[in-house]
Design an enzyme around this catalytic site. Structure first.
Site, mmCIF file in Angstrom:
data_model
loop_
_atom_site.group_PDB
_atom_site.id
_atom_site.type_symbol
_atom_site.label_atom_id
_atom_site.label_comp_id
_atom_site.label_asym_id
_atom_site.label_seq_id
_atom_site.Cartn_x
_atom_site.Cartn_y
_atom_site.Cartn_z
ATOM 1 N N SER A 1 -43.532 99.884 103.453
ATOM 2 C CA SER A 1 -42.724 98.673 103.408
ATOM 3 C C SER A 1 -42.120 98.308 104.756
ATOM 4 C CB SER A 1 -41.614 98.814 102.356
ATOM 5 O OG SER A 1 -40.650 99.736 102.786
ATOM 6 N N LYS B 1 -34.622 99.861 104.878
ATOM 7 C CA LYS B 1 -34.906 98.413 104.959
ATOM 8 C C LYS B 1 -34.042 97.788 106.043
ATOM 9 C CE LYS B 1 -37.679 97.821 101.336
ATOM 10 N NZ LYS B 1 -37.972 99.272 101.315
#
Lengths: 201, 201
Positions: free
Chosen positions: A125, A163
């Site tokens: 990701s 993230k």
DNA sequence: TGACAAACCACACATTTGTGTGGTATATCT
DNA sequence: AGATATACCACACAAATGTGTGGTTTGTCA
């Protein structure tokens, strides 16, 4: 491998002093320990060393000056590499420690210890930020971070992800660095900030 | 900052032994050095220490056992971070050493020293492999490598690049990890193989 | 109450370790 | 030839450092 057993406060102090001195390159003599801790007798220090040895935290060689070593049970200057983190409210509970990374001067500068840990990255990701599956992410614990920082965050389902933190109109959300993943607007809690990435080939 | 001055072979040996012992955690006593090197007199060892101190490689504290330190001029267990490499034929001539990276157990395992160096990555030609501008690439010197390895290679124009090594029909060429860069079919020489990438935020 | 551990101290003593003085021999450079 | 550096050794001595014995006090646990 078990962890550090119970230590009395003073034993803790003695151990810390030994750690500090070893970190500064030269282990202390018995008298140096006594001087630091305010003991007037070398016998006292030896009692402490005996206790620490018995608890498996220290090793010594007979009749050798400064021959004090810490055992593997004292994870000095090492950062735990974590697979899964079960993160309760105030403190992280490391569940699956996969190993340790040595906090070396040049990579990180001498850090405090309790506020740094490492995560093994899973998934793709964050590929567009150059963070690949299997990389080791060094995280500095912090309850918050700034816009655009890459953070380790705890999601509602008790999962931890790496993230990018984004703020939009005063509201924070998380973004992957990979178009295949949508931004995360759910509730989350910042655990820490990414400070270093290490990848081995 | 100058580099290591000339040492006689024996002085070199003494220095190496001290390095080794410090690496093993406990600096040696004068008598331990003598024993190792075959000296029957402590005076001899002190002569050597005096020489090493005068040459700026060693520091000592008076009347303290084992209080031998290496100075910054002895880059023990450190890998040079290089900006530009002027690479002559047989050996690399480091031109622009920007600093040193500590070769730590956990990142690299204890390595030999002469065969590892670090490059600061410039440009975006390897972004698709997760290697970004500014990253530190740790390279193990080798005259050749295998298909798909990422290598540091010396081009004809004396430039060094980090690229992926590819073989096609028995012939090797270099490929960037970024579609904006064409593969390189010119003549080149493999300098070493990428073993670790480090990125600091 | 007795046993036990933690937490100390005082010393005497043995070793280890560092220091200092004073040598010898060889080679190099001026 | 004299100065200088390398390359050693033998000791004596002083300081630093580790070891060992034998205490005292305080609190906890059974």
């Amino acid at each position: 491998m078990e962890n550090k057993p119970y230590l009395t406060p003073k034993q803790e102090k003695v151990l810390n002093f030994i750690q500090k001195r070893i970190g500064e390159r030269l282990p202390p003599t018995i008298r140096e320990i006594g001087e630091e801790l305010g003991f007037k007798s070398t016998g006292t220090v030896r009692d402490y060393l005996k206790a620490l040895i018995q608890k498996g935290l220290v090793r010594r060689m007979n009749n050798k000056s400064r021959a004090i070593e810490l055992t593997e049970r004292v994870n000095f200057n090492k950062i735990p590499i974590i697979g899964t983190i079960m993160a309760g409210k105030p403190n992280l509970a490391y569940e699956e420690i996969q190993g340790y990374v040595d906090a070396d001067d040049l990579f990180l500068g001498r850090l405090g210890f309790d506020d740094v840990f490492a995560l093994r990255v899973k998934g793709d990701s964050m590929v567009d930020a150059g963070i690949l599956d299997g990389d080791i992410a060094i995280i500095k614990k912090r309850p918050n971070a700034e816009n655009n920082n890459i953070v380790a965050a705890l999601l509602d389902n008790n999962e931890v992800t790496l993230k990018r933190l984004r703020s939009k109109a005063g509201k924070f959300h998380l973004e992957a660095a990979n178009n295949n993943y949508p931004p995360i607007f759910e509730e989350f809690k910042v655990i820490g900030k990414l400070i270093t990435v290490i990848r081995k080939y």
